[in-house]
Scaffold this active site. Structure first.
Site, PDB file in Angstrom:
ATOM      1  N   HIS A  66       0.829  -1.219   0.000  1.00  0.00           N
ATOM      2  CA  HIS A  66       0.000   0.000   0.000  1.00  0.00           C
ATOM      3  C   HIS A  66       0.857   1.261   0.000  1.00  0.00           C
ATOM      4  O   HIS A  66       0.491   2.272   0.588  1.00  0.00           O
ATOM      5  CB  HIS A  66      -0.979  -0.032   1.175  1.00  0.00           C
ATOM      6  CG  HIS A  66      -1.957  -1.162   1.046  1.00  0.00           C
ATOM      7  ND1 HIS A  66      -3.223  -1.002   0.517  1.00  0.00           N
ATOM      8  CD2 HIS A  66      -1.816  -2.484   1.292  1.00  0.00           C
ATOM      9  CE1 HIS A  66      -3.822  -2.181   0.478  1.00  0.00           C
ATOM     10  NE2 HIS A  66      -2.990  -3.097   0.947  1.00  0.00           N
ATOM     11  N   HIS A  81      -1.380   3.431  -5.243  1.00  0.00           N
ATOM     12  CA  HIS A  81      -1.629   1.986  -5.185  1.00  0.00           C
ATOM     13  C   HIS A  81      -3.122   1.702  -5.242  1.00  0.00           C
ATOM     14  O   HIS A  81      -3.948   2.598  -5.120  1.00  0.00           O
ATOM     15  CB  HIS A  81      -1.036   1.400  -3.906  1.00  0.00           C
ATOM     16  CG  HIS A  81      -1.768   1.813  -2.659  1.00  0.00           C
ATOM     17  ND1 HIS A  81      -1.549   3.017  -2.024  1.00  0.00           N
ATOM     18  CD2 HIS A  81      -2.735   1.189  -1.937  1.00  0.00           C
ATOM     19  CE1 HIS A  81      -2.336   3.119  -0.968  1.00  0.00           C
ATOM     20  NE2 HIS A  81      -3.083   2.021  -0.896  1.00  0.00           N
ATOM     21  N   HIS A 113      -8.200  -6.591   1.148  1.00  0.00           N
ATOM     22  CA  HIS A 113      -7.443  -5.726   2.077  1.00  0.00           C
ATOM     23  C   HIS A 113      -8.125  -5.684   3.454  1.00  0.00           C
ATOM     24  O   HIS A 113      -7.454  -5.721   4.480  1.00  0.00           O
ATOM     25  CB  HIS A 113      -7.356  -4.324   1.461  1.00  0.00           C
ATOM     26  CG  HIS A 113      -6.568  -3.322   2.245  1.00  0.00           C
ATOM     27  ND1 HIS A 113      -5.472  -3.647   3.019  1.00  0.00           N
ATOM     28  CD2 HIS A 113      -6.720  -1.982   2.366  1.00  0.00           C
ATOM     29  CE1 HIS A 113      -4.982  -2.556   3.572  1.00  0.00           C
ATOM     30  NE2 HIS A 113      -5.731  -1.536   3.205  1.00  0.00           N
ATOM     31  N   HIS A 119     -13.465   1.968   4.302  1.00  0.00           N
ATOM     32  CA  HIS A 119     -12.961   0.809   3.538  1.00  0.00           C
ATOM     33  C   HIS A 119     -14.015  -0.305   3.475  1.00  0.00           C
ATOM     34  O   HIS A 119     -14.236  -0.898   2.422  1.00  0.00           O
ATOM     35  CB  HIS A 119     -11.681   0.262   4.172  1.00  0.00           C
ATOM     36  CG  HIS A 119     -10.434   0.965   3.746  1.00  0.00           C
ATOM     37  ND1 HIS A 119      -9.854   1.967   4.478  1.00  0.00           N
ATOM     38  CD2 HIS A 119      -9.657   0.817   2.638  1.00  0.00           C
ATOM     39  CE1 HIS A 119      -8.770   2.393   3.859  1.00  0.00           C
ATOM     40  NE2 HIS A 119      -8.624   1.720   2.737  1.00  0.00           N
ATOM     41  N   GLU A 129      -5.612   4.705  -4.409  1.00  0.00           N
ATOM     42  CA  GLU A 129      -5.185   5.658  -3.377  1.00  0.00           C
ATOM     43  C   GLU A 129      -3.813   6.213  -3.739  1.00  0.00           C
ATOM     44  O   GLU A 129      -3.056   5.597  -4.482  1.00  0.00           O
ATOM     45  CB  GLU A 129      -5.124   4.952  -2.011  1.00  0.00           C
ATOM     46  CG  GLU A 129      -6.501   4.503  -1.547  1.00  0.00           C
ATOM     47  CD  GLU A 129      -6.481   3.632  -0.298  1.00  0.00           C
ATOM     48  OE1 GLU A 129      -7.433   3.727   0.485  1.00  0.00           O
ATOM     49  OE2 GLU A 129      -5.527   2.851  -0.117  1.00  0.00           O
ATOM     50  N   ASP A 138      -6.321  -0.851  -3.656  1.00  0.00           N
ATOM     51  CA  ASP A 138      -6.782  -1.777  -2.613  1.00  0.00           C
ATOM     52  C   ASP A 138      -7.689  -2.808  -3.284  1.00  0.00           C
ATOM     53  O   ASP A 138      -8.566  -2.435  -4.075  1.00  0.00           O
ATOM     54  CB  ASP A 138      -7.672  -1.063  -1.582  1.00  0.00           C
ATOM     55  CG  ASP A 138      -6.919  -0.142  -0.648  1.00  0.00           C
ATOM     56  OD1 ASP A 138      -5.697   0.027  -0.814  1.00  0.00           O
ATOM     57  OD2 ASP A 138      -7.582   0.422   0.245  1.00  0.00           O
TER      58      ASP A 138
HETATM   59 ZN   LIG Z   1      -6.879   1.703   1.554  1.00  0.00          ZN
END
Ligand SMILES: [Zn+2]
Length: 211
Positions: free
Chosen positions: A49, A53, A59, A163, A175, A55
């Site tokens: 991360h 990057h 995650h 999330h 992100e 997710d």
């Molecule tokens: Zn995240």
């Protein structure tokens, strides 16, 4: 040469901002022509991360899809960059004015792009998606969400909740974008996370081209 593509990913190096509990990034010259080796080869240690990057649902959600399962349409295609004026969080009050449509790929430009990345170290006060904002995005059927710092959820608030709401609805998350040079509007997006097997996330190269 005319290059219409803008790189909105951040550079990977040992000084880059990282989430406090994640492993730090180290990049060093393992072999180097400057010290007499025949070629240049870097050694890298990196979190899944780090920097710009993606997710995957895995995650936060055990048994959920990993980056192996990414539908490429989520990260290749038209996208909209929208500007957020709220200096703390992305909330329904601002989202409601944007006429969001099902299936859209939305990238949020906040003060993070101009302020947070320029700080000497990790900025805990970055603009995040409030859990009510995350639920609003899910209710609108948004396909992909991009944010311009290291997490969709806040450092102090809604880190887990945001999330869970987005990944639980299989919204794909990018992100760590830097949108400081990008004006709000319509773009083509290409974002390719590296092929980390069963990835909970992975660094990505992200490009935008004005439509
Ligand atoms: Zn995240």
């Amino acid at each position: 040469m005319n290059n219409p593509w803008m790189d909105v990913s951040v550079p990977i190096d040992s000084r880059m901002h990282g989430w406090p509990e994640n492993p730090p990034t180290f990049v060093s010259m393992h072999l180097g022509t400057a010290k007499g080796d025949v070629c240049n080869v870097s050694a890298i240690q990196i979190s899944s991360h780090a920097g710009t990057h993606m997710d995957s649902p895995f995650h936060f959600l055990p048994g959920a899809p990993t980056l192996d399962d990414i539908p490429w349409d989520a990260v290749i295609g038209p996208a909209r960059v929208v500007e957020i004026r709220d200096r703390e969080a992305i909330r329904p009050v601002e989202l409601k004015k944007m006429r969001l449509k099902a299936g859209e790929r939305i990238l949020f430009k906040t003060r993070n792009s101009s302020v947070s990345w320029k700080k000497p170290a990790f900025d805990r006060d970055f603009v995040y998606i409030a859990k009510e904002g995350a639920q609003y995005l899910v209710d609108r059927g948004i396909q992909t969400v991009g944010v311009d710092y290291l997490s969709v959820g806040g450092f102090y608030k809604d880190g887990i909740e945001t999330h869970h709401i987005l990944l639980g609805a299989r919204v794909w998350i990018i992100e760590g974008l830097n949108l400081s040079a990008v004006k709000p509007g319509a773009y083509d997006l290409v974002c390719m996370p590296i092929k980390l097997a069963q990835g909970d996330g992975a660094p990505a190269r992200c490009l935008l081209r004005k439509r």
